[in-house]
Design an enzyme around this catalytic site. Structure first.
Site, PDB file in Angstrom:
ATOM      1  N   HIS A  12       5.790   5.934  -0.824  1.00 13.67           N
ATOM      2  CA  HIS A  12       6.504   4.562  -1.139  1.00 13.67           C
ATOM      3  C   HIS A  12       5.673   3.536  -0.839  1.00 13.67           C
ATOM      4  CE1 HIS A  12       6.750   5.557   3.036  1.00 13.67           C
ATOM      5  NE2 HIS A  12       6.735   4.170   3.237  1.00 13.67           N
ATOM      6  N   HIS A  43       0.929  -1.146  -0.110  1.00 15.58           N
ATOM      7  CA  HIS A  43      -0.085  -0.023   0.116  1.00 15.58           C
ATOM      8  C   HIS A  43       1.108   1.182   0.042  1.00 15.58           C
ATOM      9  CE1 HIS A  43       1.316  -0.354   4.010  1.00 15.58           C
ATOM     10  NE2 HIS A  43       1.155   1.048   4.260  1.00 15.58           N
TER      11      HIS A  43
HETATM   12  O1  3AM Z   1       3.385   2.338   4.917  1.00 13.53           O
HETATM   13  P1  3AM Z   1       4.780   2.312   5.370  1.00 13.53           P
HETATM   14  O2  3AM Z   1       5.363   0.822   5.598  1.00 13.53           O
HETATM   15  O3  3AM Z   1       5.729   3.122   5.156  1.00 13.53           O
HETATM   16  O4  3AM Z   1       5.541   2.084   9.176  1.00 13.53           O
HETATM   17  C1  3AM Z   1       4.159   2.066   9.402  1.00 13.53           C
HETATM   18  C2  3AM Z   1       3.704   2.012   7.886  1.00 13.53           C
HETATM   19  O5  3AM Z   1       4.364   2.690   7.047  1.00 13.53           O
HETATM   20  C3  3AM Z   1       3.952   3.519   9.482  1.00 13.53           C
HETATM   21  O6  3AM Z   1       2.508   3.646   8.982  1.00 13.53           O
HETATM   22  C4  3AM Z   1       2.201   2.672   8.022  1.00 13.53           C
HETATM   23  C5  3AM Z   1       1.063   1.798   8.320  1.00 13.53           C
HETATM   24  O7  3AM Z   1       1.366   1.227   9.473  1.00 13.53           O
HETATM   25  N1  3AM Z   1       3.959   3.930  11.110  1.00 13.53           N
HETATM   26  C6  3AM Z   1       3.741   3.083  12.147  1.00 13.53           C
HETATM   27  N2  3AM Z   1       3.993   3.770  13.244  1.00 13.53           N
HETATM   28  C7  3AM Z   1       4.220   5.057  12.995  1.00 13.53           C
HETATM   29  C8  3AM Z   1       4.736   6.416  13.607  1.00 13.53           C
HETATM   30  N3  3AM Z   1       4.523   6.372  15.056  1.00 13.53           N
HETATM   31  C9  3AM Z   1       4.359   5.170  11.419  1.00 13.53           C
HETATM   32  N4  3AM Z   1       4.533   6.265  10.877  1.00 13.53           N
HETATM   33  C10 3AM Z   1       4.504   7.231  11.476  1.00 13.53           C
HETATM   34  N5  3AM Z   1       4.977   7.207  12.740  1.00 13.53           N
END
Ligand code: 3AM
Length: 176
Positions: free
Chosen positions: A125, A43
């Site tokens: 990304h 996603h």
């Molecule tokens: O979509 P990506 O993989 O980039 O890393 C988590 C994931 O990112 C991010 O939110 C997306 C969906 O879970 N995520 C998790 N905790 C986070 C935080 N505290 C976060 N992004 C920013 N701050």
């Protein structure tokens, strides 16, 4: 209630066919690495919200309803690596203004509700590996995967025995 511990984020859903193209590209171009994200979980995050208290959920939906952002196309054509979250990802080298505006409007909503928000510049990304401790090996071919986006979604991130699962709770159309 259970809702009070929901971890939410706004994001872009990928079609099964785009997920499959990414999965195939990964298989062909990268060796097995640590922490592979399952294809079903591919996603693009627009704005991370974290835990949204029940009393703010209605306001969150209402503010998303009011957005009038444009649809856009993306070509996923480059790989990137972030050492701190140890994330290997692919994404578009060209970011349409419509996507930047959408992500900006959604994190502004998060900000108004007092939710975490991001200090870093928005980098769209798709995370492919989450435990990759070093720079990835040079790959044979960069990806070249195009997709059009006509809606954005509110996702719930649910932890489970088999890892996290994402569920789309709501969808909003983008203007074409
Ligand atoms: O979509 P990506 O993989 O980039 O890393 C988590 C994931 O990112 C991010 O939110 C997306 C969906 O879970 N995520 C998790 N905790 C986070 C935080 N505290 C976060 N992004 C920013 N701050």
């Amino acid at each position: 209630s259970a809702y009070s511990i929901m971890r939410l984020f706004f994001g872009l859903e990928l079609t099964p066919s785009v997920k499959l193209s990414i999965e195939k590209w990964r298989e062909i171009n990268l060796p097995p690495l640590a922490g592979p994200v399952p294809a079903a979980n591919f996603h693009i995050t627009l704005a991370f919200l974290g835990t949204v208290p029940v009393h703010q959920q209605e306001a969150l939906l209402a503010q998303a309803d009011r957005l009038t952002n444009q649809a856009f196309n993306l070509t996923i054509d480059q790989m990137g690596y972030w050492p701190r979250p140890r994330t290997l990802w692919i994404g578009p080298s060209v970011v349409p203004v419509a996507l930047n505006n959408l992500a900006g409007n959604l994190s502004a909503i998060a900000g108004r509700l007092g939710l975490p928000g991001e200090n870093r510049d928005y980098v769209p990304h798709i995370s492919l590996y989450r435990k990759q401790a070093s720079n990835p090996p040079v790959c044979l071919m960069q990806p070249d995967i195009s997709a059009s986006f006509e809606q954005f979604c509110l996702f719930e991130s649910r932890p489970g025995r088999q890892g996290v699962q994402y569920h789309v709770l709501a969808r909003w159309p983008l203007d074409s």
